[in-house]
Design an enzyme around this catalytic site. Structure first.
Site, mmCIF file in Angstrom:
data_model
loop_
_atom_site.group_PDB
_atom_site.id
_atom_site.type_symbol
_atom_site.label_atom_id
_atom_site.label_comp_id
_atom_site.label_asym_id
_atom_site.label_seq_id
_atom_site.Cartn_x
_atom_site.Cartn_y
_atom_site.Cartn_z
ATOM 1 N N HIS A 26 38.604 56.522 -2.788
ATOM 2 C CA HIS A 26 39.857 56.909 -3.020
ATOM 3 C C HIS A 26 40.584 57.604 -1.748
ATOM 4 O O HIS A 26 41.937 57.447 -1.641
ATOM 5 C CB HIS A 26 40.106 57.817 -4.019
ATOM 6 C CG HIS A 26 41.210 57.894 -5.014
ATOM 7 N ND1 HIS A 26 42.630 57.765 -4.201
ATOM 8 C CD2 HIS A 26 41.451 57.997 -6.320
ATOM 9 C CE1 HIS A 26 43.548 57.558 -5.462
ATOM 10 N NE2 HIS A 26 42.874 57.934 -6.574
ATOM 11 N N ASP A 69 48.071 36.936 -6.813
ATOM 12 C CA ASP A 69 47.724 35.365 -6.858
ATOM 13 C C ASP A 69 46.971 34.816 -5.772
ATOM 14 O O ASP A 69 47.458 34.856 -4.884
ATOM 15 C CB ASP A 69 49.212 34.591 -7.093
ATOM 16 C CG ASP A 69 48.987 33.399 -7.682
ATOM 17 O OD1 ASP A 69 47.835 32.627 -7.809
ATOM 18 O OD2 ASP A 69 50.085 32.745 -7.763
#
EC number: 2.3.1.172
Length: 462
Positions: free
Chosen positions: A167, A390
């Site tokens: 993180h 994508d």
């Protein structure tokens, strides 16, 4: 049938050779995540292909596009440097030779089942995550991997891209930006198309920590606390003893929930309040006066003064905590009470430039105060939509956030992959607890929708 995942290859993907070394100090937004578990996500794509096509065409292209994406996201290929001498300060560093560990695998698991929304055993998903690299030593530093990838083929069905990140590397906006860039470069337009679409410098990431205004040296305050906590190698929370389910809120559901709030509510407030109240109503109600906490994360970019650019890569998350007595949330109007509490925190603090960072030096002590209390957090946001990443195969069919397996409790939140304007809520709970939540969720959404509610089958975990 026994399900197995077979490792086909392990490798390391560096950025192109011309990349320069880069060191980035941790801001106070970054350093608070120093001992937090890795953020683990799985993206499933329906893209039928053979093993031969996968190994000889798809994987080489993914490797090449990953390397090119790292050109603009060098810290992703680097390490978190943790000082052996704690008088020094931790940092992110990319040095020549650093790379992203990549695992290539094949699975015979049921792709349709894994990408469903019904109740599924949580442990099975961990085969799709990359192995955890060990901590390495270098001079006066411990080197901690901050990003790893596993690409898994389901022959004839689809592909899963699993990744884990420390993180400290960045928040959801940052990581989603990187994954989306990788996908765009891998897609039809290729690297030339990516460069053309991102010719404006404001659309590429910046890493300059001078944008974080810290006159009170909050980073040093946090480090003074965190350096006393032993550094541990990350591990998978196995066995989880949990199941995972996804719950759908269609746009019509959300709009009807908004009409039941006392004050105007956003889609986030409506969804978060609804899940929070359902969690409490389906849980332990033995002490009605006990506090229930809901942690509300917000992106501080553009909310602070001076503003932090939207293309800033790193952590920039501010959290606020809504607190309500358990009995009030478990009551019939618990949803409205929850929405009022969450909305009040957002309007009073997170949207207020004068309040959003007030008391930031106390964030660490505030976190410790929550230990042992009943807390619900949120992972992800529809604003940073990983499903749209994508790789040339269309949008992802499913997102699973495995990080929530190690928390008590947290929900994942993302846009619906099937219904425009809808939201998907992911939960990881013990089986009996999940069944109790599902029952309350079903009854509550039907009650909110009134007598004209559609078929009950559509309010089950979809």
């Amino acid at each position: 049938m026994t399900t197995t995942t077979t490792i086909l290859e392990t490798c390391h993907i560096p950025p192109p050779p011309a990349a320069n070394d880069l060191s980035i100090p941790l801001s106070f937004f970054d350093i608070k995540w120093l001992h937090y578990h890795p953020v683990r996500r799985l993206l499933f794509y329906h893209h039928p292909s053979s093993k031969s096509q996968f190994l000889h065409t798809i994987v080489p292209h993914l490797k090449q596009s990953l390397s090119l994406a790292l050109t603009h996201y060098l810290p992703v290929a680097g390490n978190l440097l943790y000082p052996s001498n704690t008088e020094k300060f931790p940092q992110l560093r990319y040095a020549a030779g650093d790379s992203v560990p990549v695992t290539i695998a094949e699975s015979n698991s049921d792709f349709e089942s894994l990408t469903g929304n019904h109740t599924r055993d949580a442990d099975q998903f961990y085969d799709l995550l990359p192995p955890i690299p060990p901590i390495e030593e270098e001079s006066d530093w411990k080197l901690i991997n901050i990003f790893a990838v596993q690409i898994t083929l389901f022959p004839g069905e689809g592909i899963c891209i699993g990744f884990s990140n420390h993180h400290c590397l960045g928040d959801a906006r940052s990581i989603v930006g990187f994954i989306s860039a990788w996908g765009e470069i891998n897609g039809i337009g290729g690297y030339e198309g990516f460069l053309s679409n991102h010719s404006d410098s404001l659309s590429l990431p910046i890493f300059d920590r001078s944008f974080i205004n810290d006159p009170n040296k909050i980073d040093a305050i946090f480090w003074k606390v965190l350096r006393n906590i032993p550094l541990k190698t990350a591990s998978f929370p196995l066995p989880t003893n949990r199941v995972r389910s996804t719950f759908l809120l269609r746009r019509s559901d959300i709009e009807k929930l908004k009409t039941a709030t006392k004050s105007p509510a956003s889609s986030f407030v409506a969804a978060a309040a609804f899940v929070w109240s359902c969690m409490v109503k389906s849980g332990d109600k033995s002490d009605e006066n006990a506090p229930e906490l809901f942690i509300i994360p917000a992106d501080a970019r553009g909310r602070v003064d001076p503003p932090i650019p939207e293309n800033y890569f790193g952590n920039c998350i501010v959290s606020s905590v809504a607190q309500v007595e358990r009995g009030k949330l478990a009551a019939e109007d618990g949803f409205a009470v929850a929405a009022e509490a969450i909305g009040g925190e957002i309007e009073g603090k997170l949207k207020n430039r004068d309040e959003i960072l007030r008391g930031a030096e106390n964030w660490m002590s505030d976190i410790f105060k929550c230990f042992g209390m009943s807390v619900l957090g949120v992972s992800g946001s529809p604003k940073f939509d990983l499903l749209k990443a994508d790789f040339g195969w269309g949008k992802a069919r499913k997102l699973e956030v495995l990080s929530i397996d190690g928390e008590n409790h947290s929900m994942s939140l993302c846009s619906s992959s099937d219904f425009n304007g809808g939201l998907e809520v992911g939960l990881s709970l013990p089986r009996e607890r999940m069944a109790a939540f599902e029952e309350v969720f079903r009854a509550s959404i039907m009650a909110a929708s009134g007598p004209a509610r559609r078929s009950p089958a559509l309010v089950e975990p979809l």
